[in-house]
Design a protein around this motif. Structure first.
Motif, short mmCIF file in Angstrom:
data_model
loop_
_atom_site.label_atom_id
_atom_site.label_comp_id
_atom_site.label_asym_id
_atom_site.label_seq_id
_atom_site.Cartn_x
_atom_site.Cartn_y
_atom_site.Cartn_z
N VAL A 12 0.84 -1.20 0.00
CA VAL A 12 0.00 0.00 0.00
C VAL A 12 0.87 1.24 0.00
CG1 VAL A 12 -1.52 1.41 1.46
CG2 VAL A 12 -2.07 -0.99 1.05
N ASP A 13 1.89 1.25 0.85
CA ASP A 13 2.80 2.39 0.94
C ASP A 13 3.53 2.59 -0.39
OD1 ASP A 13 3.71 4.48 2.66
OD2 ASP A 13 5.66 3.49 2.73
N GLU A 14 3.94 1.49 -1.01
CA GLU A 14 4.63 1.58 -2.30
C GLU A 14 3.71 2.17 -3.37
OE1 GLU A 14 5.87 -2.38 -3.11
OE2 GLU A 14 7.33 -2.44 -1.47
N LEU A 15 2.44 1.80 -3.35
CA LEU A 15 1.49 2.32 -4.33
C LEU A 15 1.32 3.83 -4.17
CD1 LEU A 15 -1.13 -0.57 -4.10
CD2 LEU A 15 0.07 0.12 -6.19
N HIS A 16 1.36 4.32 -2.95
CA HIS A 16 1.30 5.77 -2.72
C HIS A 16 2.58 6.44 -3.20
CE1 HIS A 16 -2.32 6.86 -0.33
NE2 HIS A 16 -2.32 5.57 0.00
N LYS A 17 3.71 5.92 -2.77
CA LYS A 17 4.99 6.57 -3.07
C LYS A 17 5.32 6.56 -4.56
CE LYS A 17 7.14 6.03 1.46
NZ LYS A 17 8.17 5.34 2.28
N LYS A 18 4.79 5.59 -5.28
CA LYS A 18 5.06 5.49 -6.71
C LYS A 18 4.55 6.71 -7.47
CE LYS A 18 4.64 2.38 -10.67
NZ LYS A 18 4.24 1.01 -11.13
N ILE A 19 3.46 7.31 -7.00
CA ILE A 19 2.86 8.42 -7.76
C ILE A 19 2.85 9.74 -6.99
CG2 ILE A 19 1.44 7.04 -9.31
CD1 ILE A 19 -0.92 7.52 -7.39
N ALA A 20 3.33 9.72 -5.74
CA ALA A 20 3.38 10.97 -4.97
C ALA A 20 4.42 11.88 -5.59
CB ALA A 20 3.72 10.68 -3.52
N GLN A 21 4.01 13.07 -6.02
CA GLN A 21 4.90 14.00 -6.72
C GLN A 21 5.88 14.70 -5.78
OE1 GLN A 21 1.56 14.04 -6.67
NE2 GLN A 21 0.66 14.38 -8.70
N SER A 22 5.57 14.69 -4.49
CA SER A 22 6.41 15.38 -3.52
C SER A 22 6.13 14.79 -2.14
CB SER A 22 6.11 16.88 -3.52
OG SER A 22 4.77 17.11 -3.09
N GLN A 23 7.03 15.11 -1.19
CA GLN A 23 6.81 14.65 0.18
C GLN A 23 5.56 15.29 0.75
OE1 GLN A 23 8.80 12.30 1.76
NE2 GLN A 23 7.14 12.31 3.28
N ALA A 24 5.31 16.54 0.38
CA ALA A 24 4.12 17.24 0.87
C ALA A 24 2.85 16.55 0.39
CB ALA A 24 4.14 18.69 0.43
N ALA A 25 2.83 16.13 -0.88
CA ALA A 25 1.66 15.44 -1.43
C ALA A 25 1.45 14.10 -0.72
CB ALA A 25 1.83 15.23 -2.93
N TYR A 26 2.54 13.37 -0.51
CA TYR A 26 2.45 12.08 0.19
C TYR A 26 1.95 12.29 1.61
CZ TYR A 26 4.00 7.87 2.65
OH TYR A 26 4.05 6.75 3.43
N ASP A 27 2.51 13.25 2.31
CA ASP A 27 2.12 13.47 3.70
C ASP A 27 0.64 13.81 3.82
OD1 ASP A 27 4.71 12.99 4.52
OD2 ASP A 27 5.24 15.12 4.71
#
Length: 281
Positions: A12-27
């Protein structure tokens, strides 16, 4: 029948990080999903506890009839939790504010910060609820107008934001995730987005029903209403979301009340303290 994989928490975390454009977007987006998964897990656990007690509850208990007599009331007392025979009980709120009153007192005391809720027709899969909650908003990465990659504040594409559920569904299917999980993304918008509403509101979506297909999806849809990805993120009380739902029509507000009677009312104040967020009442 499964045609894809059910992701682990690490996947699940990998699926998020794969498309998160920035740390701010991921957070922001992953953080919201973590909160919703937490609320959904609590709701599922409450539902399962009610299911296990179904044979010992009185036949007229509101947990069995589904009728708690929910109504918005104005709290004038300094101690709104005090009740007398024939009076309603109220969810925790500040004196002078509006809160939901229950005309029929629940037979089962609150647990995990949830008051009320109706006995479900079956046990709810808590694992699927958590996985679905963690992935339900993954499509919002595709609807960032400013994605934080340049250090500027995040900003969503408002006119097209309603597409985030479908975008997430398509992304998850493309990654080989099973449709039973991908549907959590597709079917969580509002209190259930129907084909008729898509057409009537001229929404930028293919005309179709985007509504929960099972109890697990419905739990995540409801849990999502208690937390907002505003900047900064915030919690909404059941009362605050009732006002928001009413802006889209009285039928939306009525459906929200039905969902509250089905799943109970979540006290978001302890959650807000846990996650260091403000509360909109």
């Amino acid at each position: 029948m499964t045609t894809g994989y059910i992701p682990t928490l690490a996947q699940v975390d990998e699926l998020h990080k794969k498309i998160a454009q920035s740390q701010a977007a991921y957070d922001l987006i992953h953080g919201h999903c973590v909160v919703v998964a937490d609320i959904a897990r609590r709701m599922a656990r409450r539902q399962n506890a009610l299911f296990m007690r179904r044979c010992t509850l009185p036949s007229d208990a509101p947990e069995k009839t589904g009728d708690f007599g929910l109504a918005l009331t104005s709290d004038e007392s300094d101690n709104p939790s005090e009740t007398k025979r024939g009076e309603s009980i109220r969810a925790s709120s500040a004196p002078g504010s509006e809160s939901f009153g229950m005309l029929r007192i629940p037979a089962v005391p609150p647990t995990d910060g949830i008051t009320g809720g109706t006995v479900p027709p079956r046990l709810i899969d808590e694992r699927m609820v958590v996985i679905g909650g963690l992935l339900h908003d993954i499509g919002t990465y595709f609807l960032l107008k400013q994605d934080g990659s340049d250090g500027e504040p995040l900003k969503f594409d408002g006119p097209h934001y309603v597409q985030h559920g479908l975008k997430g569904y398509e992304y998850l299917l493309g990654e080989g995730v099973d449709e039973s999980v991908a549907e959590f993304a597709r079917n969580h918008t509002g209190v259930g987005l129907t084909k008729e509403a898509v057409i009537a509101q001229n929404l930028p979506l293919p005309p179709a029903d985007y509504v929960p297909m099972n109890l697990e999806q419905e739990v995540v849809m409801v849990a999502d209403k208690y937390n907002s990805k505003s900047i900064p993120p915030k919690f909404l009380t059941a009362e605050a979301y009732a006002r928001k739902a009413a802006r889209f029509g009285e039928s939306n507000k009525r459906e929200w009340l039905h969902l509250l009677e089905r799943y109970g009312i979540v006290d978001v104040k302890p959650l807000a303290a846990q996650y260091h967020m403000r509360v909109v009442e």
